[in-house]
Design an enzyme around this catalytic site. Structure first.
Site, PDB file in Angstrom:
ATOM      1  N   LYS A 194       0.856  -1.198   0.000  1.00  0.00           N
ATOM      2  CA  LYS A 194       0.000   0.000   0.000  1.00  0.00           C
ATOM      3  C   LYS A 194       0.886   1.240   0.000  1.00  0.00           C
ATOM      4  CE  LYS A 194      -1.943   2.845   2.771  1.00  0.00           C
ATOM      5  NZ  LYS A 194      -1.892   4.070   1.925  1.00  0.00           N
ATOM      6  N   GLU A 269       9.668   1.279  10.902  1.00  0.00           N
ATOM      7  CA  GLU A 269      10.721   2.298  10.746  1.00  0.00           C
ATOM      8  C   GLU A 269      10.013   3.637  10.850  1.00  0.00           C
ATOM      9  OE1 GLU A 269      12.506   5.137   9.511  1.00  0.00           O
ATOM     10  OE2 GLU A 269      12.813   4.295   7.497  1.00  0.00           O
ATOM     11  N   GLU A 400       9.370  15.828  15.704  1.00  0.00           N
ATOM     12  CA  GLU A 400       9.761  15.767  14.296  1.00  0.00           C
ATOM     13  C   GLU A 400       8.895  16.735  13.491  1.00  0.00           C
ATOM     14  OE1 GLU A 400       8.776  12.089  12.146  1.00  0.00           O
ATOM     15  OE2 GLU A 400      10.778  12.215  11.290  1.00  0.00           O
TER      16      GLU A 400
HETATM   17  P1  ADP Z   1       2.664  10.971   7.399  1.00  0.00           P
HETATM   18  O1  ADP Z   1       2.079  11.289   8.742  1.00  0.00           O
HETATM   19  O2  ADP Z   1       4.039  11.421   7.289  1.00  0.00           O
HETATM   20  O3  ADP Z   1       1.754  11.298   6.248  1.00  0.00           O
HETATM   21  P2  ADP Z   1       1.879   8.365   7.907  1.00  0.00           P
HETATM   22  O4  ADP Z   1       2.629   7.656   8.946  1.00  0.00           O
HETATM   23  O5  ADP Z   1       0.563   8.977   8.222  1.00  0.00           O
HETATM   24  O6  ADP Z   1       2.832   9.439   7.328  1.00  0.00           O
HETATM   25  O7  ADP Z   1       1.648   7.464   6.633  1.00  0.00           O
HETATM   26  C1  ADP Z   1       2.498   6.437   6.223  1.00  0.00           C
HETATM   27  C2  ADP Z   1       1.663   5.356   5.594  1.00  0.00           C
HETATM   28  O8  ADP Z   1       0.798   4.804   6.589  1.00  0.00           O
HETATM   29  C3  ADP Z   1       0.752   5.814   4.459  1.00  0.00           C
HETATM   30  O9  ADP Z   1       0.754   4.814   3.446  1.00  0.00           O
HETATM   31  C4  ADP Z   1      -0.597   5.899   5.136  1.00  0.00           C
HETATM   32  O10 ADP Z   1      -1.683   5.738   4.242  1.00  0.00           O
HETATM   33  C5  ADP Z   1      -0.536   4.742   6.099  1.00  0.00           C
HETATM   34  N1  ADP Z   1      -1.460   4.821   7.240  1.00  0.00           N
HETATM   35  C6  ADP Z   1      -1.899   5.926   7.870  1.00  0.00           C
HETATM   36  N2  ADP Z   1      -2.745   5.594   8.853  1.00  0.00           N
HETATM   37  C7  ADP Z   1      -2.856   4.250   8.866  1.00  0.00           C
HETATM   38  C8  ADP Z   1      -3.581   3.296   9.655  1.00  0.00           C
HETATM   39  N3  ADP Z   1      -4.366   3.666  10.648  1.00  0.00           N
HETATM   40  N4  ADP Z   1      -3.439   1.991   9.364  1.00  0.00           N
HETATM   41  C9  ADP Z   1      -2.630   1.589   8.366  1.00  0.00           C
HETATM   42  N5  ADP Z   1      -1.936   2.434   7.586  1.00  0.00           N
HETATM   43  C10 ADP Z   1      -2.034   3.745   7.827  1.00  0.00           C
END
Ligand code: ADP
Length: 497
Positions: A194, A269, A400
Protein backbone atom coordinates in the site's frame (compact mmCIF):
# COMPACT_ATOMS: atom_id res chain seq x y z
CA UNK A 1 -10.69 18.84 -16.97
CA UNK A 2 -7.50 20.83 -16.52
CA UNK A 3 -4.68 18.98 -14.80
CA UNK A 4 -1.24 20.04 -13.66
CA UNK A 5 0.15 18.70 -16.97
CA UNK A 6 -1.57 21.56 -18.79
CA UNK A 7 0.70 24.07 -17.03
CA UNK A 8 2.73 25.94 -19.65
CA UNK A 9 6.40 25.09 -20.03
CA UNK A 10 6.28 21.81 -18.10
CA UNK A 11 8.50 19.36 -19.92
CA UNK A 12 6.74 16.05 -19.31
CA UNK A 13 7.64 12.87 -21.22
CA UNK A 14 5.05 11.29 -23.50
CA UNK A 15 5.07 7.98 -21.60
CA UNK A 16 4.38 9.82 -18.35
CA UNK A 17 1.58 11.84 -19.97
CA UNK A 18 0.09 8.64 -21.30
CA UNK A 19 0.35 6.86 -17.91
CA UNK A 20 -1.49 9.63 -16.10
CA UNK A 21 -3.77 10.34 -19.05
CA UNK A 22 -6.37 7.93 -17.68
CA UNK A 23 -7.27 7.06 -14.10
CA UNK A 24 -5.03 4.36 -12.62
CA UNK A 25 -6.36 1.04 -11.39
CA UNK A 26 -5.31 -1.35 -8.63
CA UNK A 27 -2.83 -4.11 -9.47
CA UNK A 28 -4.18 -7.41 -8.11
CA UNK A 29 -3.28 -10.94 -9.19
CA UNK A 30 -1.41 -9.63 -12.22
CA UNK A 31 -4.37 -7.59 -13.52
CA UNK A 32 -5.33 -3.93 -13.48
CA UNK A 33 -8.73 -3.67 -11.80
CA UNK A 34 -11.08 -0.98 -10.50
CA UNK A 35 -11.90 -0.75 -6.81
CA UNK A 36 -14.86 -2.95 -5.86
CA UNK A 37 -17.09 0.09 -5.39
CA UNK A 38 -15.56 2.00 -8.30
CA UNK A 39 -14.13 4.62 -5.92
CA UNK A 40 -11.21 6.84 -6.91
CA UNK A 41 -9.28 9.73 -5.42
CA UNK A 42 -7.11 12.50 -6.86
CA UNK A 43 -3.34 12.49 -6.62
CA UNK A 44 -2.06 16.06 -6.50
CA UNK A 45 1.03 17.84 -7.84
CA UNK A 46 2.30 19.64 -4.72
CA UNK A 47 4.05 22.31 -6.81
CA UNK A 48 0.72 23.58 -8.19
CA UNK A 49 -1.94 22.06 -5.93
CA UNK A 50 -3.58 20.67 -9.09
CA UNK A 51 -4.70 17.15 -9.84
CA UNK A 52 -2.38 14.84 -11.77
CA UNK A 53 -4.88 12.02 -12.22
CA UNK A 54 -7.43 9.86 -10.41
CA UNK A 55 -6.38 6.64 -8.70
CA UNK A 56 -8.51 3.70 -7.54
CA UNK A 57 -9.36 3.75 -3.85
CA UNK A 58 -9.13 0.20 -2.54
CA UNK A 59 -11.81 -1.02 -0.13
CA UNK A 60 -11.47 -3.82 2.42
CA UNK A 61 -12.93 -6.13 -0.25
CA UNK A 62 -10.09 -5.22 -2.65
CA UNK A 63 -7.52 -5.78 0.07
CA UNK A 64 -9.05 -9.21 0.66
CA UNK A 65 -8.74 -10.04 -3.04
CA UNK A 66 -5.12 -8.87 -3.05
CA UNK A 67 -4.26 -10.95 0.02
CA UNK A 68 -5.88 -14.03 -1.55
CA UNK A 69 -3.91 -13.45 -4.76
CA UNK A 70 -0.70 -13.16 -2.74
CA UNK A 71 -1.51 -16.38 -0.87
CA UNK A 72 -2.21 -18.22 -4.13
CA UNK A 73 1.15 -17.09 -5.56
CA UNK A 74 2.92 -18.16 -2.37
CA UNK A 75 1.34 -21.61 -2.52
CA UNK A 76 1.69 -21.71 -6.30
CA UNK A 77 4.22 -20.60 -8.88
CA UNK A 78 6.32 -18.16 -6.83
CA UNK A 79 6.53 -20.42 -3.80
CA UNK A 80 7.70 -23.30 -5.97
CA UNK A 81 10.59 -21.40 -7.58
CA UNK A 82 14.10 -22.19 -6.35
CA UNK A 83 16.04 -19.21 -4.98
CA UNK A 84 18.24 -18.93 -8.07
CA UNK A 85 15.16 -18.50 -10.27
CA UNK A 86 13.81 -15.82 -7.95
CA UNK A 87 17.17 -14.09 -8.18
CA UNK A 88 17.08 -14.05 -11.98
CA UNK A 89 13.69 -12.36 -11.96
CA UNK A 90 14.89 -9.73 -9.48
CA UNK A 91 17.96 -9.05 -11.64
CA UNK A 92 15.75 -8.64 -14.71
CA UNK A 93 13.55 -6.30 -12.70
CA UNK A 94 16.60 -4.17 -11.79
CA UNK A 95 17.42 -3.92 -15.50
CA UNK A 96 13.86 -2.93 -16.39
CA UNK A 97 13.86 -0.24 -13.71
CA UNK A 98 17.03 1.17 -15.24
CA UNK A 99 15.55 1.02 -18.75
CA UNK A 100 12.53 2.98 -17.48
CA UNK A 101 14.48 5.18 -15.07
CA UNK A 102 13.63 8.50 -16.71
CA UNK A 103 9.94 7.68 -16.84
CA UNK A 104 9.81 6.48 -13.22
CA UNK A 105 11.83 9.49 -12.03
CA UNK A 106 9.50 11.97 -13.73
CA UNK A 107 6.44 10.25 -12.28
CA UNK A 108 8.02 10.37 -8.83
CA UNK A 109 9.05 14.01 -9.16
CA UNK A 110 5.59 15.02 -10.35
CA UNK A 111 3.73 13.12 -7.63
CA UNK A 112 6.02 13.98 -4.70
CA UNK A 113 7.39 17.36 -5.80
CA UNK A 114 11.05 16.45 -5.38
CA UNK A 115 13.65 17.85 -7.78
CA UNK A 116 14.13 15.50 -10.73
CA UNK A 117 17.82 14.69 -9.98
CA UNK A 118 16.79 13.47 -6.51
CA UNK A 119 14.11 11.27 -8.07
CA UNK A 120 16.68 9.94 -10.55
CA UNK A 121 18.94 9.05 -7.64
CA UNK A 122 16.05 7.25 -5.90
CA UNK A 123 15.29 5.18 -8.98
CA UNK A 124 18.92 4.17 -9.47
CA UNK A 125 18.93 3.09 -5.83
CA UNK A 126 15.77 1.05 -6.44
CA UNK A 127 17.61 -0.90 -9.14
CA UNK A 128 20.65 -1.38 -6.88
CA UNK A 129 18.48 -2.76 -4.08
CA UNK A 130 16.95 -5.39 -6.34
CA UNK A 131 20.41 -6.33 -7.56
CA UNK A 132 21.80 -6.59 -4.03
CA UNK A 133 18.90 -8.68 -2.74
CA UNK A 134 18.90 -10.88 -5.86
CA UNK A 135 22.29 -12.00 -4.59
CA UNK A 136 20.80 -13.35 -1.37
CA UNK A 137 18.17 -15.52 -3.03
CA UNK A 138 20.39 -18.61 -3.31
CA UNK A 139 22.30 -18.08 -0.05
CA UNK A 140 19.52 -18.61 2.47
CA UNK A 141 20.83 -21.40 4.67
CA UNK A 142 19.88 -23.19 7.85
CA UNK A 143 22.21 -24.75 10.42
CA UNK A 144 22.91 -28.13 11.95
CA UNK A 145 22.90 -27.80 15.72
CA UNK A 146 24.74 -30.07 18.17
CA UNK A 147 22.51 -30.83 21.20
CA UNK A 148 22.73 -32.61 24.55
CA UNK A 149 20.37 -35.38 23.37
CA UNK A 150 22.23 -38.54 22.23
CA UNK A 151 21.49 -39.95 18.75
CA UNK A 152 19.81 -36.82 17.53
CA UNK A 153 20.19 -34.75 14.42
CA UNK A 154 18.81 -31.23 14.59
CA UNK A 155 18.78 -28.85 11.70
CA UNK A 156 16.97 -25.62 10.88
CA UNK A 157 15.11 -24.66 7.74
CA UNK A 158 14.52 -20.95 7.17
CA UNK A 159 11.32 -20.33 5.25
CA UNK A 160 9.59 -17.23 3.95
CA UNK A 161 7.35 -15.63 6.54
CA UNK A 162 4.51 -15.73 3.98
CA UNK A 163 2.20 -12.98 2.75
CA UNK A 164 3.63 -9.57 3.66
CA UNK A 165 1.64 -6.34 3.95
CA UNK A 166 3.91 -3.37 3.22
CA UNK A 167 2.71 0.14 4.09
CA UNK A 168 4.99 2.95 2.99
CA UNK A 169 5.18 6.75 3.11
CA UNK A 170 5.32 9.46 0.49
CA UNK A 171 8.81 10.92 0.92
CA UNK A 172 10.71 8.33 -1.15
CA UNK A 173 7.70 6.52 -2.59
CA UNK A 174 9.25 3.79 -4.74
CA UNK A 175 12.49 3.56 -2.77
CA UNK A 176 10.74 2.98 0.56
CA UNK A 177 8.52 0.38 -1.12
CA UNK A 178 11.69 -1.23 -2.49
CA UNK A 179 13.28 -1.37 0.96
CA UNK A 180 10.42 -3.76 1.78
CA UNK A 181 9.80 -5.46 -1.58
CA UNK A 182 13.36 -6.41 -2.50
CA UNK A 183 14.25 -8.37 0.67
CA UNK A 184 10.72 -9.81 0.95
CA UNK A 185 10.85 -11.18 -2.60
CA UNK A 186 14.42 -12.38 -2.12
CA UNK A 187 13.24 -14.36 0.92
CA UNK A 188 10.43 -15.92 -1.14
CA UNK A 189 7.51 -13.95 0.32
CA UNK A 190 4.62 -12.47 -1.64
CA UNK A 191 3.35 -8.95 -1.00
CA UNK A 192 0.45 -6.60 -0.87
CA UNK A 193 1.89 -3.09 -1.08
CA UNK A 194 0.00 0.00 0.00
CA UNK A 195 1.72 3.16 -1.20
CA UNK A 196 0.95 6.47 0.49
CA UNK A 197 -2.20 8.17 -0.76
CA UNK A 198 -0.16 11.28 -1.66
CA UNK A 199 2.17 9.38 -4.02
CA UNK A 200 0.63 6.23 -5.51
CA UNK A 201 1.87 6.50 -9.12
CA UNK A 202 5.39 5.05 -9.15
CA UNK A 203 4.37 1.86 -7.35
CA UNK A 204 1.58 1.25 -9.88
CA UNK A 205 3.97 1.67 -12.80
CA UNK A 206 6.57 -0.48 -11.05
CA UNK A 207 4.06 -3.32 -10.63
CA UNK A 208 3.64 -3.46 -14.41
CA UNK A 209 7.42 -3.67 -14.84
CA UNK A 210 7.59 -6.43 -12.23
CA UNK A 211 5.09 -8.45 -14.25
CA UNK A 212 7.15 -7.81 -17.39
CA UNK A 213 10.25 -9.06 -15.54
CA UNK A 214 8.47 -12.38 -14.97
CA UNK A 215 7.17 -12.03 -11.44
CA UNK A 216 4.26 -14.53 -11.37
CA UNK A 217 0.74 -13.12 -11.01
CA UNK A 218 -0.18 -12.37 -7.40
CA UNK A 219 3.42 -12.20 -6.14
CA UNK A 220 3.23 -8.40 -5.90
CA UNK A 221 -0.12 -6.64 -5.54
CA UNK A 222 -0.57 -2.90 -5.20
CA UNK A 223 -3.62 -1.47 -3.42
CA UNK A 224 -3.84 2.31 -3.45
CA UNK A 225 -5.94 4.16 -0.92
CA UNK A 226 -5.99 5.87 2.45
CA UNK A 227 -4.44 4.70 5.70
CA UNK A 228 -7.57 4.42 7.78
CA UNK A 229 -9.38 2.25 5.21
CA UNK A 230 -6.98 0.44 2.87
CA UNK A 231 -4.04 0.41 5.27
CA UNK A 232 -6.08 -0.67 8.23
CA UNK A 233 -7.80 -3.46 6.26
CA UNK A 234 -4.34 -4.81 5.39
CA UNK A 235 -3.12 -4.71 8.99
CA UNK A 236 -6.31 -6.39 10.25
CA UNK A 237 -6.45 -9.09 7.57
CA UNK A 238 -5.95 -12.56 9.09
CA UNK A 239 -4.37 -13.78 5.84
CA UNK A 240 -1.41 -11.39 6.15
CA UNK A 241 1.53 -12.98 7.97
CA UNK A 242 3.61 -9.87 8.62
CA UNK A 243 3.33 -6.09 8.39
CA UNK A 244 6.30 -3.92 7.48
CA UNK A 245 5.84 -0.19 7.82
CA UNK A 246 7.72 3.04 7.32
CA UNK A 247 6.00 6.22 8.46
CA UNK A 248 5.23 8.37 11.45
CA UNK A 249 5.60 7.15 15.02
CA UNK A 250 1.93 7.99 15.67
CA UNK A 251 0.72 5.69 12.88
CA UNK A 252 3.33 3.06 13.80
CA UNK A 253 1.80 2.81 17.26
CA UNK A 254 -1.69 2.29 15.79
CA UNK A 255 -0.40 -0.35 13.38
CA UNK A 256 1.44 -2.20 16.15
CA UNK A 257 -1.67 -2.23 18.32
CA UNK A 258 -3.95 -3.37 15.47
CA UNK A 259 -1.55 -6.10 14.36
CA UNK A 260 -1.41 -7.46 17.91
CA UNK A 261 -5.04 -8.58 17.59
CA UNK A 262 -4.03 -11.22 15.04
CA UNK A 263 -0.57 -11.77 16.61
CA UNK A 264 1.10 -10.47 13.46
CA UNK A 265 4.75 -9.61 13.65
CA UNK A 266 5.44 -6.00 12.71
CA UNK A 267 8.59 -4.10 11.73
CA UNK A 268 8.40 -0.35 12.15
CA UNK A 269 10.72 2.30 10.75
CA UNK A 270 9.42 5.49 12.31
CA UNK A 271 10.23 9.11 12.92
CA UNK A 272 13.32 10.85 14.21
CA UNK A 273 14.76 14.06 15.57
CA UNK A 274 18.31 13.37 14.67
CA UNK A 275 21.18 15.34 16.21
CA UNK A 276 23.91 16.53 13.87
CA UNK A 277 26.87 17.40 16.07
CA UNK A 278 29.81 19.57 14.96
CA UNK A 279 32.92 19.82 17.16
CA UNK A 280 35.18 22.86 16.87
CA UNK A 281 38.03 20.90 15.23
CA UNK A 282 35.80 19.86 12.29
CA UNK A 283 36.28 20.81 8.65
CA UNK A 284 33.85 23.71 8.98
CA UNK A 285 33.10 24.16 5.30
CA UNK A 286 32.34 20.48 4.73
CA UNK A 287 30.34 20.26 7.96
CA UNK A 288 28.23 23.30 7.05
CA UNK A 289 27.47 21.92 3.60
CA UNK A 290 26.50 18.57 5.12
CA UNK A 291 24.42 20.22 7.84
CA UNK A 292 22.44 22.18 5.23
CA UNK A 293 21.99 19.15 3.00
CA UNK A 294 20.91 17.01 5.97
CA UNK A 295 17.89 19.26 6.56
CA UNK A 296 17.07 20.84 3.19
CA UNK A 297 17.42 17.75 0.98
CA UNK A 298 13.88 16.70 -0.01
CA UNK A 299 12.66 19.79 1.89
CA UNK A 300 13.46 18.08 5.17
CA UNK A 301 10.90 15.33 4.56
CA UNK A 302 13.36 12.60 5.49
CA UNK A 303 12.96 10.44 8.58
CA UNK A 304 16.70 10.64 9.28
CA UNK A 305 16.98 14.37 8.49
CA UNK A 306 19.65 16.07 10.60
CA UNK A 307 17.03 18.39 12.05
CA UNK A 308 18.84 19.35 15.27
CA UNK A 309 22.22 20.97 14.64
CA UNK A 310 24.41 21.06 17.75
CA UNK A 311 27.60 23.09 17.32
CA UNK A 312 30.47 23.55 19.74
CA UNK A 313 30.40 27.08 21.16
CA UNK A 314 33.54 28.49 19.49
CA UNK A 315 32.28 27.88 15.93
CA UNK A 316 28.53 28.17 16.53
CA UNK A 317 28.03 31.62 14.96
CA UNK A 318 30.15 30.74 11.95
CA UNK A 319 28.27 27.49 11.34
CA UNK A 320 24.87 29.18 11.63
CA UNK A 321 25.99 31.87 9.17
CA UNK A 322 27.28 29.34 6.66
CA UNK A 323 24.15 27.16 6.82
CA UNK A 324 21.97 30.26 6.52
CA UNK A 325 23.82 31.35 3.39
CA UNK A 326 23.26 27.92 1.84
CA UNK A 327 19.56 28.02 2.80
CA UNK A 328 19.18 31.40 1.12
CA UNK A 329 20.86 30.17 -2.05
CA UNK A 330 18.34 27.36 -2.63
CA UNK A 331 16.03 27.73 -5.60
CA UNK A 332 12.42 26.76 -4.92
CA UNK A 333 10.29 25.47 -7.76
CA UNK A 334 8.54 22.54 -9.39
CA UNK A 335 10.61 19.37 -9.29
CA UNK A 336 10.73 19.14 -13.07
CA UNK A 337 12.27 22.61 -13.56
CA UNK A 338 16.00 22.13 -14.21
CA UNK A 339 17.20 24.75 -11.71
CA UNK A 340 15.07 23.65 -8.73
CA UNK A 341 17.02 22.66 -5.62
CA UNK A 342 14.18 22.86 -3.10
CA UNK A 343 10.80 21.35 -3.95
CA UNK A 344 7.46 21.92 -2.25
CA UNK A 345 6.19 19.99 0.76
CA UNK A 346 4.11 17.02 -0.28
CA UNK A 347 0.67 18.30 0.68
CA UNK A 348 -1.31 21.17 2.11
CA UNK A 349 -1.65 19.19 5.33
CA UNK A 350 2.13 18.91 5.59
CA UNK A 351 2.55 22.62 4.86
CA UNK A 352 0.09 23.48 7.64
CA UNK A 353 1.92 21.17 10.00
CA UNK A 354 5.33 22.73 9.31
CA UNK A 355 3.90 26.25 9.54
CA UNK A 356 2.30 25.38 12.88
CA UNK A 357 5.57 24.01 14.27
CA UNK A 358 7.53 27.09 13.27
CA UNK A 359 4.94 29.42 14.79
CA UNK A 360 5.08 27.43 18.01
CA UNK A 361 8.89 27.52 17.97
CA UNK A 362 8.97 31.28 17.56
CA UNK A 363 6.39 31.77 20.32
CA UNK A 364 8.45 29.51 22.60
CA UNK A 365 11.59 31.61 22.25
CA UNK A 366 13.46 30.44 19.13
CA UNK A 367 14.78 33.08 16.72
CA UNK A 368 14.47 32.64 12.93
CA UNK A 369 17.70 33.67 11.21
CA UNK A 370 16.15 33.01 7.83
CA UNK A 371 12.84 31.69 6.47
CA UNK A 372 10.09 31.06 8.98
CA UNK A 373 7.11 31.24 6.66
CA UNK A 374 5.29 29.64 3.75
CA UNK A 375 5.46 31.08 0.25
CA UNK A 376 2.27 32.73 -1.01
CA UNK A 377 0.76 30.94 -4.01
CA UNK A 378 -0.85 27.66 -5.05
CA UNK A 379 1.94 25.18 -4.35
CA UNK A 380 2.96 23.92 -0.90
CA UNK A 381 6.28 25.75 -0.54
CA UNK A 382 7.89 26.62 2.79
CA UNK A 383 10.98 28.81 2.99
CA UNK A 384 14.11 27.05 4.21
CA UNK A 385 14.33 28.03 7.86
CA UNK A 386 17.16 28.24 10.37
CA UNK A 387 16.27 28.72 14.06
CA UNK A 388 19.05 29.66 16.49
CA UNK A 389 19.62 29.38 20.24
CA UNK A 390 16.74 26.95 20.58
CA UNK A 391 16.34 25.65 24.14
CA UNK A 392 16.25 21.85 24.60
CA UNK A 393 12.80 21.76 26.16
CA UNK A 394 10.80 23.55 23.42
CA UNK A 395 8.52 21.66 21.05
CA UNK A 396 10.57 22.25 17.87
CA UNK A 397 13.62 20.76 19.56
CA UNK A 398 11.82 17.58 20.64
CA UNK A 399 9.30 16.78 17.91
CA UNK A 400 9.76 15.77 14.30
CA UNK A 401 8.78 18.67 12.01
CA UNK A 402 9.38 16.93 8.66
CA UNK A 403 10.07 20.16 6.82
CA UNK A 404 12.99 22.43 5.85
CA UNK A 405 13.39 23.72 9.39
CA UNK A 406 16.73 23.47 11.16
CA UNK A 407 16.94 23.83 14.92
CA UNK A 408 20.43 24.98 16.02
CA UNK A 409 22.00 24.99 19.46
CA UNK A 410 25.46 25.60 20.92
CA UNK A 411 27.16 23.08 23.25
CA UNK A 412 30.34 23.03 25.37
CA UNK A 413 31.62 19.48 25.92
CA UNK A 414 31.42 15.91 24.61
CA UNK A 415 29.69 14.48 27.67
CA UNK A 416 27.17 17.31 27.69
CA UNK A 417 26.28 17.04 24.01
CA UNK A 418 25.97 13.25 24.12
CA UNK A 419 23.62 13.46 27.09
CA UNK A 420 21.50 16.21 25.53
CA UNK A 421 21.41 14.51 22.12
CA UNK A 422 20.14 11.31 23.72
CA UNK A 423 17.51 13.04 25.83
CA UNK A 424 14.79 12.61 23.21
CA UNK A 425 12.25 9.89 22.58
CA UNK A 426 13.73 9.16 19.15
CA UNK A 427 16.85 7.22 18.13
CA UNK A 428 17.05 6.98 14.36
CA UNK A 429 20.25 8.70 13.21
CA UNK A 430 23.03 10.98 14.40
CA UNK A 431 25.95 12.76 12.76
CA UNK A 432 29.30 13.76 14.27
CA UNK A 433 31.96 15.98 12.73
CA UNK A 434 35.43 16.05 14.28
CA UNK A 435 39.00 15.37 13.16
CA UNK A 436 39.71 13.52 16.42
CA UNK A 437 39.24 9.81 15.70
CA UNK A 438 38.95 8.85 19.35
CA UNK A 439 36.28 11.45 19.98
CA UNK A 440 34.38 10.35 16.86
CA UNK A 441 34.23 6.71 17.93
CA UNK A 442 33.49 7.63 21.55
CA UNK A 443 30.45 9.54 20.27
CA UNK A 444 29.46 6.60 18.05
CA UNK A 445 29.46 4.47 21.19
CA UNK A 446 27.46 6.93 23.29
CA UNK A 447 24.73 8.01 20.87
CA UNK A 448 21.34 6.24 20.92
CA UNK A 449 20.85 5.97 17.17
CA UNK A 450 20.41 3.16 14.67
CA UNK A 451 22.79 4.93 12.25
CA UNK A 452 25.74 7.10 13.27
CA UNK A 453 27.46 9.09 10.52
CA UNK A 454 31.04 10.21 11.25
CA UNK A 455 32.22 13.11 9.04
CA UNK A 456 29.37 12.39 6.62
CA UNK A 457 25.58 12.35 6.85
CA UNK A 458 22.74 10.27 5.42
CA UNK A 459 24.95 7.81 3.56
CA UNK A 460 22.96 4.77 2.39
CA UNK A 461 23.69 1.45 0.73
CA UNK A 462 21.50 -1.63 0.18
CA UNK A 463 24.01 -3.71 2.17
CA UNK A 464 23.85 -1.61 5.35
CA UNK A 465 21.14 -1.97 8.02
CA UNK A 466 19.02 1.10 8.74
CA UNK A 467 16.40 1.56 11.44
CA UNK A 468 15.68 3.04 14.80
CA UNK A 469 16.10 2.69 18.53
CA UNK A 470 13.49 3.84 21.04
CA UNK A 471 10.38 5.47 19.51
CA UNK A 472 12.03 5.41 16.08
CA UNK A 473 10.90 1.82 15.72
CA UNK A 474 12.30 -1.69 15.52
CA UNK A 475 13.56 -3.97 12.79
CA UNK A 476 16.06 -3.00 10.12
CA UNK A 477 15.84 -2.26 6.42
CA UNK A 478 18.95 -2.98 4.37
CA UNK A 479 21.48 -5.77 4.41
CA UNK A 480 21.13 -9.23 5.88
CA UNK A 481 19.02 -7.85 8.75
CA UNK A 482 16.34 -6.92 6.22
CA UNK A 483 16.36 -10.38 4.70
CA UNK A 484 16.02 -12.05 8.11
CA UNK A 485 12.87 -10.01 8.74
CA UNK A 486 11.14 -11.99 6.02
CA UNK A 487 12.26 -15.44 7.15
CA UNK A 488 11.20 -17.66 9.99
CA UNK A 489 13.02 -20.64 11.35
CA UNK A 490 11.76 -24.19 11.60
CA UNK A 491 13.77 -26.60 13.78
CA UNK A 492 13.72 -30.26 12.68
CA UNK A 493 14.54 -32.99 15.21
CA UNK A 494 15.54 -36.46 14.05
CA UNK A 495 15.92 -39.57 16.21
CA UNK A 496 18.91 -41.42 14.77
CA UNK A 497 18.62 -44.42 17.09
P1 ADP B 1 2.66 10.97 7.40
O1 ADP B 1 2.08 11.29 8.74
O2 ADP B 1 4.04 11.42 7.29
O3 ADP B 1 1.75 11.30 6.25
P2 ADP B 1 1.88 8.37 7.91
O4 ADP B 1 2.63 7.66 8.95
O5 ADP B 1 0.56 8.98 8.22
O6 ADP B 1 2.83 9.44 7.33
O7 ADP B 1 1.65 7.46 6.63
C1 ADP B 1 2.50 6.44 6.22
C2 ADP B 1 1.66 5.36 5.59
O8 ADP B 1 0.80 4.80 6.59
C3 ADP B 1 0.75 5.81 4.46
O9 ADP B 1 0.75 4.81 3.45
C4 ADP B 1 -0.60 5.90 5.14
O10 ADP B 1 -1.68 5.74 4.24
C5 ADP B 1 -0.54 4.74 6.10
N1 ADP B 1 -1.46 4.82 7.24
C6 ADP B 1 -1.90 5.93 7.87
N2 ADP B 1 -2.75 5.59 8.85
C7 ADP B 1 -2.86 4.25 8.87
C8 ADP B 1 -3.58 3.30 9.66
N3 ADP B 1 -4.37 3.67 10.65
N4 ADP B 1 -3.44 1.99 9.36
C9 ADP B 1 -2.63 1.59 8.37
N5 ADP B 1 -1.94 2.43 7.59
C10 ADP B 1 -2.03 3.75 7.83
Amino acid sequence: MTTTLDAPGLDVREDVRSFVGSSRQLFIGGSLVDAADGGTFATIDPATGMEITQVAEATAEDVDRAVKAARAALEGEWGALPGTARGKILLRLAELVEEHADELAQLESLDNGKPLPFAQYDISSVAEHFRYFAGWTNKIEGATIPTSIPNSLVYTRPRPVGVVGAIVPWNFPLLMATWKMAPALAAGCTLVLKPAEQTPLSALRFAELAAEAGLPDGTLNVVTGFGEVTGQALVEHPGVDKIVFTGSTAVGRIIGATAAKTVKPVSLELGGKSPHIIFDDADVEAAAAAAANAIFYESGQVCSAGSRLMVQQGIYDELVERVTAIAESLKMGTGLAPDTTLGPLVSEEQLDRVRGYVETGLSEGATAVTGGEAVDGDGYFFRPTVLRDVPDHVTVCREEIFGPVLVTQPFESLEEVAQRANATEYGLAAGVWTRDLGRAHRMAELLDAGSVFLNCYNAFDPAVPFGGFKQSGYGRDGGRDALEKFLETKAVWTNLA
